[in-house]
Design a protein around this motif. Sequence first.
Motif, PDB file in Angstrom:
ATOM      1  N   ARG A 123       0.846  -1.187   0.000  1.00  0.00           N
ATOM      2  CA  ARG A 123       0.000   0.000   0.000  1.00  0.00           C
ATOM      3  C   ARG A 123       0.887   1.244   0.000  1.00  0.00           C
ATOM      4  O   ARG A 123       1.637   1.479   0.934  1.00  0.00           O
ATOM      5  N   PRO A 124       0.771   2.056  -1.039  1.00  0.00           N
ATOM      6  CA  PRO A 124       1.567   3.288  -1.053  1.00  0.00           C
ATOM      7  C   PRO A 124       1.025   4.290  -0.038  1.00  0.00           C
ATOM      8  O   PRO A 124      -0.126   4.184   0.399  1.00  0.00           O
ATOM      9  N   ALA A 125       1.852   5.235   0.301  1.00  0.00           N
ATOM     10  CA  ALA A 125       1.410   6.284   1.224  1.00  0.00           C
ATOM     11  C   ALA A 125       0.283   7.074   0.579  1.00  0.00           C
ATOM     12  O   ALA A 125       0.201   7.174  -0.640  1.00  0.00           O
ATOM     13  N   ARG A 126      -0.597   7.632   1.413  1.00  0.00           N
ATOM     14  CA  ARG A 126      -1.718   8.363   0.852  1.00  0.00           C
ATOM     15  C   ARG A 126      -1.807   9.754   1.452  1.00  0.00           C
ATOM     16  O   ARG A 126      -1.340  10.004   2.565  1.00  0.00           O
ATOM     17  N   ALA A 127      -2.411  10.641   0.691  1.00  0.00           N
ATOM     18  CA  ALA A 127      -2.570  12.027   1.106  1.00  0.00           C
ATOM     19  C   ALA A 127      -4.062  12.354   1.181  1.00  0.00           C
ATOM     20  O   ALA A 127      -4.876  11.771   0.462  1.00  0.00           O
ATOM     21  N   SER A 128      -4.407  13.294   2.030  1.00  0.00           N
ATOM     22  CA  SER A 128      -5.790  13.727   2.185  1.00  0.00           C
ATOM     23  C   SER A 128      -6.150  14.737   1.109  1.00  0.00           C
ATOM     24  O   SER A 128      -5.360  15.633   0.804  1.00  0.00           O
ATOM     25  N   VAL A 129      -7.347  14.600   0.550  1.00  0.00           N
ATOM     26  CA  VAL A 129      -7.912  15.593  -0.364  1.00  0.00           C
ATOM     27  C   VAL A 129      -9.357  15.828   0.063  1.00  0.00           C
ATOM     28  O   VAL A 129      -9.946  15.023   0.784  1.00  0.00           O
ATOM     29  N   TRP A 130      -9.930  16.915  -0.410  1.00  0.00           N
ATOM     30  CA  TRP A 130     -11.274  17.323   0.000  1.00  0.00           C
ATOM     31  C   TRP A 130     -12.143  17.555  -1.221  1.00  0.00           C
ATOM     32  O   TRP A 130     -11.704  18.171  -2.187  1.00  0.00           O
ATOM     33  N   VAL A 131     -13.383  17.048  -1.192  1.00  0.00           N
ATOM     34  CA  VAL A 131     -14.326  17.201  -2.303  1.00  0.00           C
ATOM     35  C   VAL A 131     -15.708  17.560  -1.768  1.00  0.00           C
ATOM     36  O   VAL A 131     -16.035  17.267  -0.621  1.00  0.00           O
ATOM     37  N   THR A 171      -0.994   5.037 -13.452  1.00  0.00           N
ATOM     38  CA  THR A 171      -2.407   5.328 -13.240  1.00  0.00           C
ATOM     39  C   THR A 171      -2.653   5.644 -11.777  1.00  0.00           C
ATOM     40  O   THR A 171      -2.256   4.893 -10.894  1.00  0.00           O
ATOM     41  N   ILE A 172      -3.320   6.759 -11.551  1.00  0.00           N
ATOM     42  CA  ILE A 172      -3.687   7.192 -10.217  1.00  0.00           C
ATOM     43  C   ILE A 172      -5.193   7.457 -10.206  1.00  0.00           C
ATOM     44  O   ILE A 172      -5.724   8.086 -11.118  1.00  0.00           O
ATOM     45  N   SER A 173      -5.849   6.978  -9.185  1.00  0.00           N
ATOM     46  CA  SER A 173      -7.281   7.191  -9.022  1.00  0.00           C
ATOM     47  C   SER A 173      -7.498   8.427  -8.161  1.00  0.00           C
ATOM     48  O   SER A 173      -7.070   8.462  -7.008  1.00  0.00           O
ATOM     49  N   VAL A 174      -8.150   9.449  -8.738  1.00  0.00           N
ATOM     50  CA  VAL A 174      -8.335  10.727  -8.056  1.00  0.00           C
ATOM     51  C   VAL A 174      -9.826  10.945  -7.781  1.00  0.00           C
ATOM     52  O   VAL A 174     -10.621  10.962  -8.714  1.00  0.00           O
ATOM     53  N   PRO A 175     -10.222  11.118  -6.510  1.00  0.00           N
ATOM     54  CA  PRO A 175     -11.630  11.396  -6.223  1.00  0.00           C
ATOM     55  C   PRO A 175     -11.988  12.803  -6.680  1.00  0.00           C
ATOM     56  O   PRO A 175     -11.135  13.685  -6.731  1.00  0.00           O
ATOM     57  N   PHE A 176     -13.252  13.003  -7.017  1.00  0.00           N
ATOM     58  CA  PHE A 176     -13.697  14.343  -7.390  1.00  0.00           C
ATOM     59  C   PHE A 176     -15.103  14.581  -6.859  1.00  0.00           C
ATOM     60  O   PHE A 176     -15.836  13.644  -6.557  1.00  0.00           O
ATOM     61  N   GLY A 200     -16.953   4.774   4.795  1.00  0.00           N
ATOM     62  CA  GLY A 200     -17.877   4.071   3.920  1.00  0.00           C
ATOM     63  C   GLY A 200     -18.386   4.900   2.766  1.00  0.00           C
ATOM     64  O   GLY A 200     -19.216   4.438   1.992  1.00  0.00           O
ATOM     65  N   VAL A 201     -17.929   6.133   2.634  1.00  0.00           N
ATOM     66  CA  VAL A 201     -18.351   6.982   1.529  1.00  0.00           C
ATOM     67  C   VAL A 201     -17.151   7.226   0.627  1.00  0.00           C
ATOM     68  O   VAL A 201     -16.166   7.819   1.049  1.00  0.00           O
ATOM     69  N   LEU A 202     -17.240   6.729  -0.586  1.00  0.00           N
ATOM     70  CA  LEU A 202     -16.186   6.960  -1.573  1.00  0.00           C
ATOM     71  C   LEU A 202     -16.762   7.792  -2.705  1.00  0.00           C
ATOM     72  O   LEU A 202     -17.756   7.403  -3.329  1.00  0.00           O
ATOM     73  N   SER A 203     -16.170   8.927  -2.950  1.00  0.00           N
ATOM     74  CA  SER A 203     -16.609   9.782  -4.045  1.00  0.00           C
ATOM     75  C   SER A 203     -16.300   9.118  -5.369  1.00  0.00           C
ATOM     76  O   SER A 203     -15.424   8.248  -5.446  1.00  0.00           O
ATOM     77  N   PRO A 204     -16.984   9.531  -6.442  1.00  0.00           N
ATOM     78  CA  PRO A 204     -16.585   9.025  -7.751  1.00  0.00           C
ATOM     79  C   PRO A 204     -15.138   9.413  -8.018  1.00  0.00           C
ATOM     80  O   PRO A 204     -14.645  10.402  -7.471  1.00  0.00           O
ATOM     81  N   ARG A 205     -14.478   8.630  -8.842  1.00  0.00           N
ATOM     82  CA  ARG A 205     -13.061   8.851  -9.081  1.00  0.00           C
ATOM     83  C   ARG A 205     -12.782   8.871 -10.579  1.00  0.00           C
ATOM     84  O   ARG A 205     -13.479   8.235 -11.355  1.00  0.00           O
ATOM     85  N   ALA A 206     -11.733   9.574 -10.919  1.00  0.00           N
ATOM     86  CA  ALA A 206     -11.214   9.563 -12.277  1.00  0.00           C
ATOM     87  C   ALA A 206      -9.898   8.796 -12.239  1.00  0.00           C
ATOM     88  O   ALA A 206      -8.975   9.190 -11.530  1.00  0.00           O
ATOM     89  N   ALA A 207      -9.820   7.679 -12.942  1.00  0.00           N
ATOM     90  CA  ALA A 207      -8.582   6.913 -13.032  1.00  0.00           C
ATOM     91  C   ALA A 207      -7.769   7.529 -14.167  1.00  0.00           C
ATOM     92  O   ALA A 207      -8.087   7.350 -15.343  1.00  0.00           O
ATOM     93  N   ILE A 208      -6.732   8.271 -13.810  1.00  0.00           N
ATOM     94  CA  ILE A 208      -5.948   9.054 -14.777  1.00  0.00           C
ATOM     95  C   ILE A 208      -4.622   8.354 -15.036  1.00  0.00           C
ATOM     96  O   ILE A 208      -3.861   8.097 -14.110  1.00  0.00           O
ATOM     97  N   GLN A 256      -3.250   8.597  -3.643  1.00  0.00           N
ATOM     98  CA  GLN A 256      -1.863   8.182  -3.477  1.00  0.00           C
ATOM     99  C   GLN A 256      -0.969   9.414  -3.418  1.00  0.00           C
ATOM    100  O   GLN A 256      -1.044  10.282  -4.276  1.00  0.00           O
ATOM    101  N   SER A 257      -0.137   9.511  -2.389  1.00  0.00           N
ATOM    102  CA  SER A 257       0.669  10.721  -2.192  1.00  0.00           C
ATOM    103  C   SER A 257       1.800  10.814  -3.214  1.00  0.00           C
ATOM    104  O   SER A 257       2.203   9.822  -3.812  1.00  0.00           O
ATOM    105  N   GLY A 258       2.286  12.036  -3.386  1.00  0.00           N
ATOM    106  CA  GLY A 258       3.390  12.286  -4.306  1.00  0.00           C
ATOM    107  C   GLY A 258       2.947  12.439  -5.749  1.00  0.00           C
ATOM    108  O   GLY A 258       3.763  12.345  -6.661  1.00  0.00           O
ATOM    109  N   ASN A 259       1.680  12.678  -5.986  1.00  0.00           N
ATOM    110  CA  ASN A 259       1.162  12.797  -7.343  1.00  0.00           C
ATOM    111  C   ASN A 259       0.410  14.105  -7.527  1.00  0.00           C
ATOM    112  O   ASN A 259      -0.687  14.138  -8.092  1.00  0.00           O
ATOM    113  N   ASP A 260       1.012  15.184  -7.069  1.00  0.00           N
ATOM    114  CA  ASP A 260       0.349  16.493  -7.122  1.00  0.00           C
ATOM    115  C   ASP A 260       0.013  16.920  -8.545  1.00  0.00           C
ATOM    116  O   ASP A 260      -1.019  17.547  -8.768  1.00  0.00           O
ATOM    117  N   THR A 261       0.864  16.596  -9.521  1.00  0.00           N
ATOM    118  CA  THR A 261       0.584  17.022 -10.894  1.00  0.00           C
ATOM    119  C   THR A 261      -0.625  16.288 -11.473  1.00  0.00           C
ATOM    120  O   THR A 261      -1.399  16.863 -12.231  1.00  0.00           O
TER     121      THR A 261
END
Length: 182
Positions: free
Chosen positions: A44-52, A135-140, A99-107, A70-75
């Motif tokens: 499991r890679p390190a993860r960072a908090s984001v807000w939506v 590929t990084i999965s980004v919630p939005f 238990g709540v996962l926002s929709p994600r964009a797998a980029i 996943q942390s370290g993927n700011d761009t």
Amino acid sequence: MARRSGTRYLNILRGKRGPSAKTKLLAYLNGDVDLEYPERAGNRPARASVWVRPFVLPLGAGVKLLQFVQSGNDTIVALAAPYVSETAPAEDSKLVLSGVLSPRAAITTGRTAGAGTSETSKISGLKYRKYGGKTISVPFGEGTAADEKSEDAVFLKIRANVKSGTTGALNQCSFVPGSYSV
């Protein structure tokens, strides 16, 4: 999250890819074959908090839901802006729900141009093309404009942003639906 279940090897199991591939796949699924894969630096890679801003919850202005990326993927996370923020809202505007996962964009970025490299599946023995990339999965979440209130509309804007630029034609973006099991 809603995922496709059991379709990954369906054509092989139906015999559409040849009897040899089906035999190898069945041996793998029965546990008769032990495959060696290169070691990873942790599962499991390190993860960072984001807000939506969540789509389905009627909340006041400025209230945001905590999600992780996943942390370290700011761009890559920046490609989904302004529908995801790395800056935490005010303390009284933070919403933390398990238990709540926002929709994600797998980029996927960094894919190679051209025909890719030919690889052989360790499981079925079939050839496939590998194009590389990350590929990084980004919630939005929903946006502030009137046309940014549905998951589909926001995803289309994110995908257009991912595909723009000089290397954007090689980038890929796919939709992963949200999951709300509160």
